[in-house]
Design an enzyme around this catalytic site. Structure first.
Site, short mmCIF file in Angstrom:
data_model
loop_
_atom_site.label_atom_id
_atom_site.label_comp_id
_atom_site.label_asym_id
_atom_site.label_seq_id
_atom_site.Cartn_x
_atom_site.Cartn_y
_atom_site.Cartn_z
N CYS A 25 -3.87 -0.15 -3.08
CA CYS A 25 -4.43 0.32 -1.82
C CYS A 25 -3.73 1.58 -1.33
O CYS A 25 -2.55 1.79 -1.61
CB CYS A 25 -4.38 -0.79 -0.79
SG CYS A 25 -2.83 -1.71 -0.78
N CYS A 39 0.82 -1.21 0.00
CA CYS A 39 0.00 0.00 0.00
C CYS A 39 0.86 1.26 0.00
O CYS A 39 1.94 1.28 0.58
CB CYS A 39 -0.91 0.02 1.23
SG CYS A 39 -2.11 -1.32 1.20
#
Ligand code: N1C
Length: 250
Positions: free
Chosen positions: A164, A84
């Site tokens: 993400c 992420c």
């Protein structure tokens, strides 16, 4: 003295040739797993088998993207989780993006096993044959459902769906349409972003030295903002090419 070894090497090469794609991919697979400290054993064999079944014995213009679902599933069981806030997409900036990503710890699809295995390769099969080929395969635009194109479509879709946090995309500010609707980035990746796990997309618009282009002056980027919708935050930064030497964009 000189001719004989050359002839021998050529003959040996021809004998080994049919296996070269398999050897190359298994080698890449083992290298990758080793480097990332992932236990391998039969994984690379399994991965080769699910890769192979996607296109072997098929007409090379009749391999749809979902033929790679089994490969993508197999690879996802072996490989690592998405990273992420460091994921980086790109379009028409392949040379620049990988150098920059490496230096500044961003991760592109080619940094994941799936992309790493097949980057810069060409492959196809032939109906009625068990063989794999690396030459004489249809090119990107020869037919829609060709093995290479379908692979990148499906791999890119999976990569984008896993994005993400804050994600990035490096676009080429020196061309007419940095955000091109025909690109994989626009036509596949943007459509697969998942706003329940992804927060924002930041464009790094790479410009040539002295170019006065701005994020606001580029028409194509307006389409990107529209395509992102209201659930994903959009940001854009102009990055003069020389600044790619540093990691100051974040
Ligand atoms: O069509 P593009 O760029 O917009 O595709 C790039 C986009 C990236 O964000 C990647 O995540 O889609 C993904 N991707 C690859 O990772 C990739 N590696 C190698 C898409 N295509 C990829 N290739 C090859 O580059 C592929 O064979 C295709 O021909 C080009 C697409 O590059 P592009 O048009 O600059």
């Amino acid at each position: 003295g000189f001719i004989a070894p050359v002839i021998l090497a050529v003959i040996l090469g021809l004998i080994l040739w049919p296996d070269s794609l398999q050897e190359k991919i298994k080698k890449r697979c083992e290298t990758y797993l080793e480097k990332h400290g992932l236990p391998s054993q039969n994984d690379c064999e399994k991965i080769w088998d699910s890769f192979r079944q996607a296109f072997v014995e098929k007409d090379p213009c009749e391999v749809p993207p979902d033929a790679y679902d089994s490969l993508i599933h197999t690879v996802s069981q072996v490989s690592q989780e998405p990273t992420c806030n460091r994921m980086m997409f790109w379009s028409k900036t392949k040379e620049k993006v990988h150098e920059f990503a490496k230096k500044c710890s961003y991760v592109t699809l080619e940094d994941f096993l799936l992309g790493f295995l097949l980057d810069n390769l060409t492959w196809c099969g032939k109906s009625g044959s068990q063989e794999t080929f690396t030459t004489g395969c249809p090119s990107w635009s020869d037919c829609v459902n060709n093995p290479v194109r379908s692979f990148w479509i499906q791999a890119s879709a999976a990569f984008a769906a896993s994005a993400c946090g804050d994600a990035f995309v490096m676009l080429d500010g020196a061309i007419d349409m940095p955000y091109n609707p025909d690109s994989t980035f626009a036509s596949v990746e943007v459509k697969h972003f998942n706003s329940s796990i992804m927060k924002s997309l930041t464009v790094l618009l790479v410009t040539k030295e002295g170019d006065t282009k701005t994020c606001e002056s580029d028409e194509s980027l307006k389409h990107l903002q529209t395509d992102l919708g209201s659930n994903l935050k959009y940001q854009c930064k102009v990055v003069p090419q020389s600044q790619l030497q540093t990691c100051i964009v974040d």
